[in-house]
Enzyme design. Structure first.
Site, PDB file in Angstrom:
ATOM      1  N   ASN A 102       0.830  -1.203   0.000  1.00  0.00           N
ATOM      2  CA  ASN A 102       0.000   0.000   0.000  1.00  0.00           C
ATOM      3  C   ASN A 102       0.869   1.259   0.000  1.00  0.00           C
ATOM      4  O   ASN A 102       1.965   1.262   0.554  1.00  0.00           O
ATOM      5  CB  ASN A 102      -0.926   0.002   1.222  1.00  0.00           C
ATOM      6  N   HIS A 119       5.804  -0.428  -2.980  1.00  0.00           N
ATOM      7  CA  HIS A 119       5.345   0.385  -4.113  1.00  0.00           C
ATOM      8  C   HIS A 119       5.473   1.888  -3.877  1.00  0.00           C
ATOM      9  O   HIS A 119       4.884   2.676  -4.600  1.00  0.00           O
ATOM     10  CB  HIS A 119       3.894   0.030  -4.458  1.00  0.00           C
ATOM     11  N   CYS A 127      12.514  14.200  -6.796  1.00  0.00           N
ATOM     12  CA  CYS A 127      12.987  15.116  -7.829  1.00  0.00           C
ATOM     13  C   CYS A 127      13.375  14.311  -9.064  1.00  0.00           C
ATOM     14  O   CYS A 127      14.146  13.354  -8.966  1.00  0.00           O
ATOM     15  CB  CYS A 127      14.178  15.924  -7.317  1.00  0.00           C
ATOM     16  N   CYS A 151      16.183  22.576  -7.033  1.00  0.00           N
ATOM     17  CA  CYS A 151      16.711  22.781  -8.390  1.00  0.00           C
ATOM     18  C   CYS A 151      15.649  23.210  -9.397  1.00  0.00           C
ATOM     19  O   CYS A 151      15.977  23.511 -10.547  1.00  0.00           O
ATOM     20  CB  CYS A 151      17.411  21.511  -8.871  1.00  0.00           C
ATOM     21  N   GLY A 188      -4.977  -9.069   3.738  1.00  0.00           N
ATOM     22  CA  GLY A 188      -5.677  -8.205   2.792  1.00  0.00           C
ATOM     23  C   GLY A 188      -5.037  -8.130   1.428  1.00  0.00           C
ATOM     24  O   GLY A 188      -5.050  -7.083   0.782  1.00  0.00           O
ATOM     25  N   ASN A 214      -7.910 -12.808   5.014  1.00  0.00           N
ATOM     26  CA  ASN A 214      -8.491 -12.184   3.823  1.00  0.00           C
ATOM     27  C   ASN A 214      -9.967 -12.608   3.732  1.00  0.00           C
ATOM     28  O   ASN A 214     -10.282 -13.755   4.011  1.00  0.00           O
ATOM     29  CB  ASN A 214      -7.732 -12.656   2.569  1.00  0.00           C
ATOM     30  N   ALA A 232      -9.227  -7.858   8.274  1.00  0.00           N
ATOM     31  CA  ALA A 232      -8.066  -7.633   9.145  1.00  0.00           C
ATOM     32  C   ALA A 232      -8.509  -6.929  10.424  1.00  0.00           C
ATOM     33  O   ALA A 232      -8.060  -7.268  11.519  1.00  0.00           O
ATOM     34  CB  ALA A 232      -7.039  -6.773   8.416  1.00  0.00           C
TER      35      ALA A 232
HETATM   36 ZN   LIG Z   1      15.815  18.837  -7.542  1.00  0.00          ZN
END
Ligand SMILES: [Zn+2]
Length: 252
Positions: A102, A119, A127, A151, A188, A214, A232
């Site tokens: 998640n 993930h 950046c 930047c 889950g 689950n 859960a």
């Molecule tokens: Zn930057």
């Protein structure tokens, strides 16, 4: 289910190393949409068409508008009792590792400190020039697309998009903790999305007991040592309560 919980608690009383893998199901219990399939529709776009490097390259503003909308939705959601039990277990088991698919940050909101995010995290930005990652909880965003304060380059969500590789250090740690735990909870998740799906199997091959929680059966169900058909937020508090009662009894 009661007898199963009793034998699971019996096992947990002598367990030192625990790993937990969570997926979209535990977030869905808190009201977070999966952002896949029909839940993923926003304006006329599907998640699969927005969460990609090429979509961002073509139209960063559009992709960021979508993330801004998702962040707003997620900001209104709270962790459920399942998240809270998992957070409290960091203080119960000598070795405890949480691995999640998640990106919503609800585990951290519940108090989990060490979270391996396979993930990425929707509250982090990266950046596109320097690769530096920082937290950003602004919702709605002041500026779309947001730019790097250092930047001036475009910032992107610190999320693993379709077609991108998982961060190798996170994946390596996840494999290490999976293959060295004594008990692994799989919570889950339908346990079919690779490479996260391999983690319970590598745990099992290394001798760990697998505990699946689950609402629906998954390919892992027949393989798991314990398989609880439930939410859960309902099953984990039951396990936790019996575990704490059992450890009180042990002290007497
Ligand atoms: Zn930057």
């Amino acid at each position: 289910m009661n007898e199963d919980i009793d034998s699971l608690v019996h096992l947990l009383k002598s367990t030192r190393r625990v790993a937990v893998l969570t997926g979209a199901g535990i977030s869905a219990e808190s009201g977070v949409p999966t952002f896949r399939g029909k839940d993923g529709l926003w304006r006329r776009y599907r998640a699969e068409g927005l969460a990609t490097p090429s979509a961002f390259h073509q139209n960063p503003k559009l992709v960021w508008e979508w993330y801004d909308w998702r962040r707003g939705l997620i900001a209104s959601k709270e962790p459920n009792p399942g998240h809270k039990v998992i957070a409290s277990w960091e203080n119960i088991f000598p070795s405890f590792h949480l691995i999640t698919q998640n990106v919503d940050g609800l585990h951290q909101k519940a108090g989990s400190k060490n979270v391996l995010e396979l993930h990425g995290n929707i509250w982090k930005v990266r950046c596109t020039e320097e690769g530096s990652v920082s937290e950003n909880y602004q919702t709605p965003l002041n500026e779309i697309p947001p730019r790097c304060p250092d930047c001036g380059a475009l910032l992107r969500p610190h999320i693993v998009w379709f077609g991108e590789a998982l961060p190798s250090s996170v994946l390596q740690k996840s494999l290490l903790f999976s293959s060295s735990c004594e008990v692994m909870f799989v919570v889950g998740t339908s346990a079919v999305v690779q490479p996260a799906a391999t983690l319970p199997y590598s745990a099992s091959e290394a001798g760990a007991k697998i505990v699946e929680i689950n609402p629906a059966a998954t390919p892992l169900s027949t393989y798991a040592d314990f398989s609880f058909r439930g939410k859960a937020g309902e099953v984990l508090p039951l396990v936790d309560e019996r575990l704490r009662t059992a450890s009180e009894e042990r002290k007497d």
